[in-house]
Design a protein around this motif. Structure first.
Motif, mmCIF file in Angstrom:
data_model
loop_
_atom_site.group_PDB
_atom_site.id
_atom_site.type_symbol
_atom_site.label_atom_id
_atom_site.label_comp_id
_atom_site.label_asym_id
_atom_site.label_seq_id
_atom_site.Cartn_x
_atom_site.Cartn_y
_atom_site.Cartn_z
ATOM 1 N N VAL A 42 0.934 -1.603 0.625
ATOM 2 C CA VAL A 42 0.341 -0.271 -0.056
ATOM 3 C C VAL A 42 0.792 0.927 -0.214
ATOM 4 N N ALA A 43 2.132 1.416 1.396
ATOM 5 C CA ALA A 43 2.664 2.211 0.748
ATOM 6 C C ALA A 43 3.800 2.785 -0.408
ATOM 7 N N ARG A 44 3.733 1.715 -1.329
ATOM 8 C CA ARG A 44 4.630 1.682 -2.315
ATOM 9 C C ARG A 44 3.779 2.544 -3.575
ATOM 10 N N SER A 45 2.758 2.184 -3.387
ATOM 11 C CA SER A 45 1.606 2.655 -4.225
ATOM 12 C C SER A 45 1.254 3.723 -4.314
ATOM 13 N N ARG A 46 1.700 4.481 -3.225
ATOM 14 C CA ARG A 46 1.807 6.215 -2.572
ATOM 15 C C ARG A 46 2.886 7.131 -3.182
ATOM 16 N N LEU A 47 3.764 6.060 -3.029
ATOM 17 C CA LEU A 47 5.610 6.555 -3.336
ATOM 18 C C LEU A 47 5.549 7.782 -4.131
ATOM 19 N N GLY A 48 5.073 6.964 -5.439
ATOM 20 C CA GLY A 48 5.136 7.577 -6.809
ATOM 21 C C GLY A 48 4.882 9.584 -6.302
ATOM 22 N N GLY A 49 3.755 9.545 -5.644
ATOM 23 C CA GLY A 49 2.910 10.608 -5.626
ATOM 24 C C GLY A 49 3.827 11.773 -4.760
ATOM 25 N N THR A 50 4.379 11.301 -3.732
ATOM 26 C CA THR A 50 5.298 11.811 -2.526
ATOM 27 C C THR A 50 6.856 12.307 -3.476
ATOM 28 N N LEU A 51 7.564 11.291 -4.254
ATOM 29 C CA LEU A 51 8.608 11.503 -4.914
ATOM 30 C C LEU A 51 8.041 12.348 -5.476
ATOM 31 N N LEU A 52 6.995 12.845 -6.525
ATOM 32 C CA LEU A 52 6.424 13.470 -7.654
ATOM 33 C C LEU A 52 7.097 14.852 -7.125
ATOM 34 N N LEU A 53 5.944 15.139 -5.439
ATOM 35 C CA LEU A 53 5.523 16.414 -5.106
ATOM 36 C C LEU A 53 7.033 17.130 -3.967
ATOM 37 N N GLY A 54 7.416 16.090 -3.920
ATOM 38 C CA GLY A 54 8.552 16.305 -2.848
ATOM 39 C C GLY A 54 9.515 16.482 -3.315
ATOM 40 N N GLY A 55 9.949 15.909 -4.858
ATOM 41 C CA GLY A 55 11.145 15.620 -5.163
ATOM 42 C C GLY A 55 11.345 16.749 -5.762
ATOM 43 N N LEU A 56 10.140 17.549 -6.567
ATOM 44 C CA LEU A 56 10.722 18.616 -7.490
ATOM 45 C C LEU A 56 10.046 19.491 -6.181
ATOM 46 N N GLY A 57 9.992 19.335 -4.865
ATOM 47 C CA GLY A 57 9.669 20.651 -3.942
ATOM 48 C C GLY A 57 11.197 20.905 -3.780
ATOM 49 N N PHE A 58 11.552 19.703 -2.986
ATOM 50 C CA PHE A 58 13.627 20.143 -2.565
ATOM 51 C C PHE A 58 14.387 20.598 -3.914
ATOM 52 N N LEU A 59 14.159 19.138 -4.919
ATOM 53 C CA LEU A 59 14.987 20.231 -6.114
ATOM 54 C C LEU A 59 14.285 21.660 -6.581
ATOM 55 N N VAL A 60 13.734 21.968 -6.368
ATOM 56 C CA VAL A 60 13.552 24.059 -6.398
ATOM 57 C C VAL A 60 13.641 24.917 -5.234
ATOM 58 N N ILE A 61 13.975 24.490 -3.843
ATOM 59 C CA ILE A 61 14.479 24.917 -2.788
ATOM 60 C C ILE A 61 15.935 24.907 -3.019
ATOM 61 N N PHE A 62 16.616 23.853 -2.973
ATOM 62 C CA PHE A 62 18.284 23.939 -3.769
ATOM 63 C C PHE A 62 18.197 24.575 -4.243
ATOM 64 N N LEU A 63 17.347 25.081 -5.366
ATOM 65 C CA LEU A 63 18.358 25.426 -6.796
ATOM 66 C C LEU A 63 17.915 27.126 -6.222
#
Length: 328
Positions: free
Chosen positions: A95-116
């Motif tokens: 169940v957690a794996r099925s939702r992981l992609g959404g968090t990686l997309l939102l959180g990953g993009l957020g982290f990348l934007v902040i990092f840059l």
């Protein structure tokens, strides 16, 4: 040999931390008020007789004393079996794996934007120290940093979704559509909330660190040779700030992850954050434990990666750690 000992020591601390975290979450979840059978049986839980309720609790392992429940769960977890999600009737990891992609997309993009953007904003403010642009950015940044993510998310929904009707106010796609542009439109408001809540905080730290570098003796000497403030800022100061900035972003990872979880819950975005809220609300014990452990592992890995990068880019970091071990 020294690297092996350090790795073993680090791994041991990480495993001990995960063990303590699992025990705390396990006990806190089970001692919280509520009925976990409601998550498993839904509305049927209210119609269960006393005998049926006892049998259901025995089948789910809820009749054992709390320490026994934890030891049984830990025994299964060591074999890679983290239990069944009460609500979804599937393995909690699945169940957690099925939702992981959404968090990686939102959180990953957020982290990348902040990092840059954080070092760019920090450098711009340091370059124009106390100028109109610096004061404006500091004012806007301090205002956005003081607004909680959930309140900012509600404000964005009210303004851009309810009032102006420019952007959708929830979910990750429109049922029946799900195209690329539709997904981008659903991502704009949650991403804005994640970035706005953290960007200026780290930009301000970069600005302060850059101003310290600018006022150092080596930089003053470089300025005396004829280099302009902008050239010194780019060629010397940013390079000197880079190792500490990477360490800083390691600290940012859990903050941004936590902010992403809050934003997902408000926007009903299908990610781990909304799942954490659901599992805590419904007392879906096994799923809640998996999500907490996953978050802890993600934070630990980010910290280890940043520490390794800092030691590689700045040998003084590794030397300082070695001196501390010798002194100890």
């Amino acid at each position: 040999m020294r690297m092996i000992k350090t790795g073993v020591r680090t791994l041991g601390r990480a495993l001990l931390s995960l063990l303590i975290l699992s025990g705390v979450v396990f006990c806190a979840a089970r001692l919280a008020p509520g009925d976990p059978l409601a998550a498993y049986y839904g509305q049927r839980a209210e119609r269960l007789t006393a005998e049926e309720r006892v049998r259901a609790e025995e089948r789910l392992g809820l009749r054992e004393p709390l320490p026994v429940q934890y030891l049984l769960w830990l025994k299964d977890a060591l074999r890679g079996e983290f239990g069944l999600s009460y609500k979804y009737k599937l393995p909690a990891v699945e169940v957690a794996r099925s939702r992981l992609g959404g968090t990686l997309l939102l959180g990953g993009l957020g982290f990348l934007v902040i990092f840059l953007l954080a070092p760019l904003l920090g450098a711009l403010c340091a370059w124009r120290e106390n100028g109109p642009l610096d004061r404006l950015l500091r004012g806007l940044g301090n205002l956005s940093s003081c607004v909680p993510e959930f309140w900012l998310s509600l404000l964005l929904i009210l303004l851009f979704s309810v009032t102006l009707r420019w952007l959708p106010g929830g979910g990750a796609w429109t049922p029946g559509d799900g195209g690329l542009w539709d997904r981008v439109r659903h991502l704009i408001l949650p991403l804005t909330a994640v970035v706005s809540g953290h960007l200026w905080y780290y930009a301000c730290l970069v600005r302060s660190r850059l101003l310290e570098e600018i006022r150092s003796d080596s930089v003053l000497l470089a300025r005396a040779t004829g280099l302009g403030r902008g050239q010194v800022l780019v060629r010397r100061c940013l390079r000197g700030v880079l190792p500490s900035y990477l360490t800083m972003m390691a600290v940012a990872a859990p903050h941004i992850l936590g902010g992403t979880y809050v934003v997902e819950a408000v926007f009903a975005y299908p990610g781990l954050g909304a799942l954490v809220y659901e599992s805590a609300r419904d007392q879906d014990y096994n799923l809640l434990l998996v999500l907490c452990l996953f978050s802890a592992v993600a934070v630990m890995l980010c910290g280890l990666a940043a520490q390794a990068l800092s030691a590689h880019l700045d040998p003084r970091v590794a030397a300082g750690g070695e001196e501390d071990r010798l002194d100890g």
